[in-house]
Design a protein around this motif. Structure first.
Motif, PDB file in Angstrom:
ATOM      1  N   ILE A 155     -22.425   9.938  -7.281  1.00 54.93           N
ATOM      2  CA  ILE A 155     -21.130  10.252  -7.882  1.00 54.93           C
ATOM      3  C   ILE A 155     -20.486  11.420  -7.158  1.00 54.93           C
ATOM      4  O   ILE A 155     -19.286  11.423  -6.866  1.00 54.93           O
ATOM      5  N   PHE A 156     -21.299  12.430  -6.837  1.00 54.08           N
ATOM      6  CA  PHE A 156     -20.752  13.591  -6.128  1.00 54.08           C
ATOM      7  C   PHE A 156     -20.244  13.203  -4.743  1.00 54.08           C
ATOM      8  O   PHE A 156     -19.182  13.679  -4.302  1.00 54.08           O
ATOM      9  N   ALA A 179     -24.047  16.296 -11.822  1.00 54.63           N
ATOM     10  CA  ALA A 179     -23.648  14.969 -11.334  1.00 54.63           C
ATOM     11  C   ALA A 179     -24.760  14.430 -10.448  1.00 54.63           C
ATOM     12  O   ALA A 179     -25.443  15.195  -9.758  1.00 54.63           O
ATOM     13  N   PHE A 187     -18.948  10.450  -3.707  1.00 52.62           N
ATOM     14  CA  PHE A 187     -17.671   9.748  -3.770  1.00 52.62           C
ATOM     15  C   PHE A 187     -16.546  10.631  -4.313  1.00 52.62           C
ATOM     16  O   PHE A 187     -15.369  10.351  -4.090  1.00 52.62           O
ATOM     17  N   SER A 188     -16.921  11.710  -5.033  1.00 51.53           N
ATOM     18  CA  SER A 188     -15.904  12.536  -5.691  1.00 51.53           C
ATOM     19  C   SER A 188     -15.631  13.848  -4.981  1.00 51.53           C
ATOM     20  O   SER A 188     -14.652  14.537  -5.298  1.00 51.53           O
ATOM     21  N   LYS A 189     -16.454  14.230  -4.021  1.00 44.79           N
ATOM     22  CA  LYS A 189     -16.366  15.555  -3.403  1.00 44.79           C
ATOM     23  C   LYS A 189     -14.993  15.830  -2.794  1.00 44.79           C
ATOM     24  O   LYS A 189     -14.463  16.943  -2.898  1.00 44.79           O
ATOM     25  N   SER A 190     -14.404  14.836  -2.175  1.00 45.12           N
ATOM     26  CA  SER A 190     -13.115  15.043  -1.504  1.00 45.12           C
ATOM     27  C   SER A 190     -11.996  15.375  -2.493  1.00 45.12           C
ATOM     28  O   SER A 190     -10.958  15.925  -2.105  1.00 45.12           O
ATOM     29  N   ASN A 191     -12.194  15.057  -3.767  1.00 41.69           N
ATOM     30  CA  ASN A 191     -11.168  15.319  -4.779  1.00 41.69           C
ATOM     31  C   ASN A 191     -11.385  16.649  -5.501  1.00 41.69           C
ATOM     32  O   ASN A 191     -10.628  16.991  -6.419  1.00 41.69           O
ATOM     33  N   LEU A 192     -12.424  17.377  -5.112  1.00 39.81           N
ATOM     34  CA  LEU A 192     -12.734  18.633  -5.784  1.00 39.81           C
ATOM     35  C   LEU A 192     -12.162  19.802  -4.996  1.00 39.81           C
ATOM     36  O   LEU A 192     -12.352  19.911  -3.788  1.00 39.81           O
ATOM     37  N   ASN A 228     -13.299  17.926 -12.367  1.00 34.84           N
ATOM     38  CA  ASN A 228     -12.696  16.726 -12.942  1.00 34.84           C
ATOM     39  C   ASN A 228     -13.416  15.459 -12.479  1.00 34.84           C
ATOM     40  O   ASN A 228     -12.807  14.533 -11.969  1.00 34.84           O
ATOM     41  N   ILE A 229     -14.719  15.447 -12.627  1.00 34.09           N
ATOM     42  CA  ILE A 229     -15.510  14.254 -12.309  1.00 34.09           C
ATOM     43  C   ILE A 229     -15.854  13.556 -13.624  1.00 34.09           C
ATOM     44  O   ILE A 229     -16.332  14.197 -14.570  1.00 34.09           O
ATOM     45  N   ASP A 230     -15.576  12.272 -13.689  1.00 37.37           N
ATOM     46  CA  ASP A 230     -15.904  11.526 -14.912  1.00 37.37           C
ATOM     47  C   ASP A 230     -17.407  11.518 -15.142  1.00 37.37           C
ATOM     48  O   ASP A 230     -18.203  11.488 -14.213  1.00 37.37           O
TER      49      ASP A 230
END
Length: 326
Positions: free
Chosen positions: A259-260, A255, A262-267, A227-229
């Motif tokens: 972007i990865f 990605a 900043f988004s890794k913690s949400n994956l 779910n990464i924009d």
């Protein structure tokens, strides 16, 4: 063999090419003994093993890679250079892509282990081999691929190029220096400097290809949906988008590293080896080169060009044939 001796004599002053050591030659598999005549040698004090091809039909790059390793298992960690009587342009390009050492006397020599590439007609001294910096750094590669596919960067100030590619002016300046050192571009102007490429389109791509590498920095897997924009398709998923290849069951997404990060913690459920979905993290942001669903063709080619599946190779040939060059 005589052509090789004459070429080495005129180019390097090499006079003798002794046969490969008998004791080691006996240890070679029979198929290698029947396929090659091996000769020892030195270039710039470095040991080299010349493998003169006996068969009228040239082995494939994959066969040469495996056979080179088999020869080195016996000979030791010595660069194996395959000697050809004649090669087509596409064959030379394929050998360079695979980083296979070869020589076509009086035409071209390429030995990646020694950072050496010499072409007929080159006015450079023999000592000045292709720069040891054989692989372009990500900002320089991105700059080149952007110029080839998205928009010409010729005539633009360095500051503007930095803004377009989302890198610092210092990184872009260094990238331009690297590209210049490899003869891929020139810098014009004094105060307001700009770029001028010596080749364009496919010719520039082929000239740069030996220095280009896969942009993939790391790969992750997950059974969960990513779910990464602004994710784009990569790998076989992108290749099926561009070609007739059937889509793979395992979806591949891409990605950029920022972007990865900043988004890794949400994956959830990230794994380094297993998962229904694959996530490639690239050194540069793929969205700079493509605004569509799939990553750009040239970067995709670089991520998959060493794939052994012939279906993949056929699809890569298709997308490269259909590539539009600026």
């Amino acid at each position: 063999m005589k052509a090789l001796q004459q070429y080495l004599k005129e180019t390097f002053g090499v006079m003798e090419l002794p046969r490969f050591e008998k004791e080691k030659n006996r240890k070679l598999p029979l198929y290698l003994k029947g396929s090659y005549a091996l000769f020892s040698g030195h270039l710039s004090s470095q040991k080299v093993l010349w493998a003169v091809i006996k068969s009228p039909e040239s082995p494939t790059p994959d066969q040469l890679t495996k056979q080179s390793r088999a020869i080195q298992d016996v000979a030791g960690n010595v660069p194996v250079v395959f000697v050809f009587d004649g090669l087509d342009t596409w064959q030379r390009k394929r050998l360079i892509e695979k980083k296979i050492g070869f020589v076509e006397p009086f035409r071209q020599m390429y030995i990646p282990q020694l950072f050496m590439q010499i072409k007929e007609g080159s006015h450079q001294p023999v000592e000045k081999f292709v720069a040891a910096q054989q692989q372009l750094k990500p900002p320089a590669q991105l700059l080149l691929l952007y110029h080839l596919q998205v928009k010409s960067l010729e005539g633009l100030p360095f500051q503007e190029i930095a803004q377009i590619l989302q890198y610092s002016p210092m990184s872009i300046t260094r990238s331009i220096q690297d590209l210049h050192s490899l003869g891929l571009l020139k810098v014009e102007g004094s105060k307001e400097k700009s770029l001028l490429f010596g080749q364009q389109g496919r010719e520039l791509w082929e000239q740069a290809l030996p220095y280009l590498t896969s942009p993939v920095r790391e790969t992750w897997y997950s059974d969960e949906t990513f779910n990464i924009d602004h994710l784009q398709y990569g790998g076989e998923t992108a290749l099926s988008h561009y070609s007739l290849l059937a889509d793979a069951q395992q979806k591949c997404y891409v990605a950029g590293k920022e972007i990865f990060r900043f988004s890794k913690s949400n994956l959830d459920g990230l794994h380094k080896k297993f998962g229904n979905n694959m996530l490639q993290v690239w050194h540069y942001d793929p969205a700079v080169l493509s605004k569509g669903k799939a990553v750009d063709r040239l970067s995709l080619y670089l991520t998959m060009k060493d794939h052994e599946d012939e279906r993949i190779q056929a699809s890569l040939r298709q997308i490269m044939h259909e590539t539009s060059w600026l």
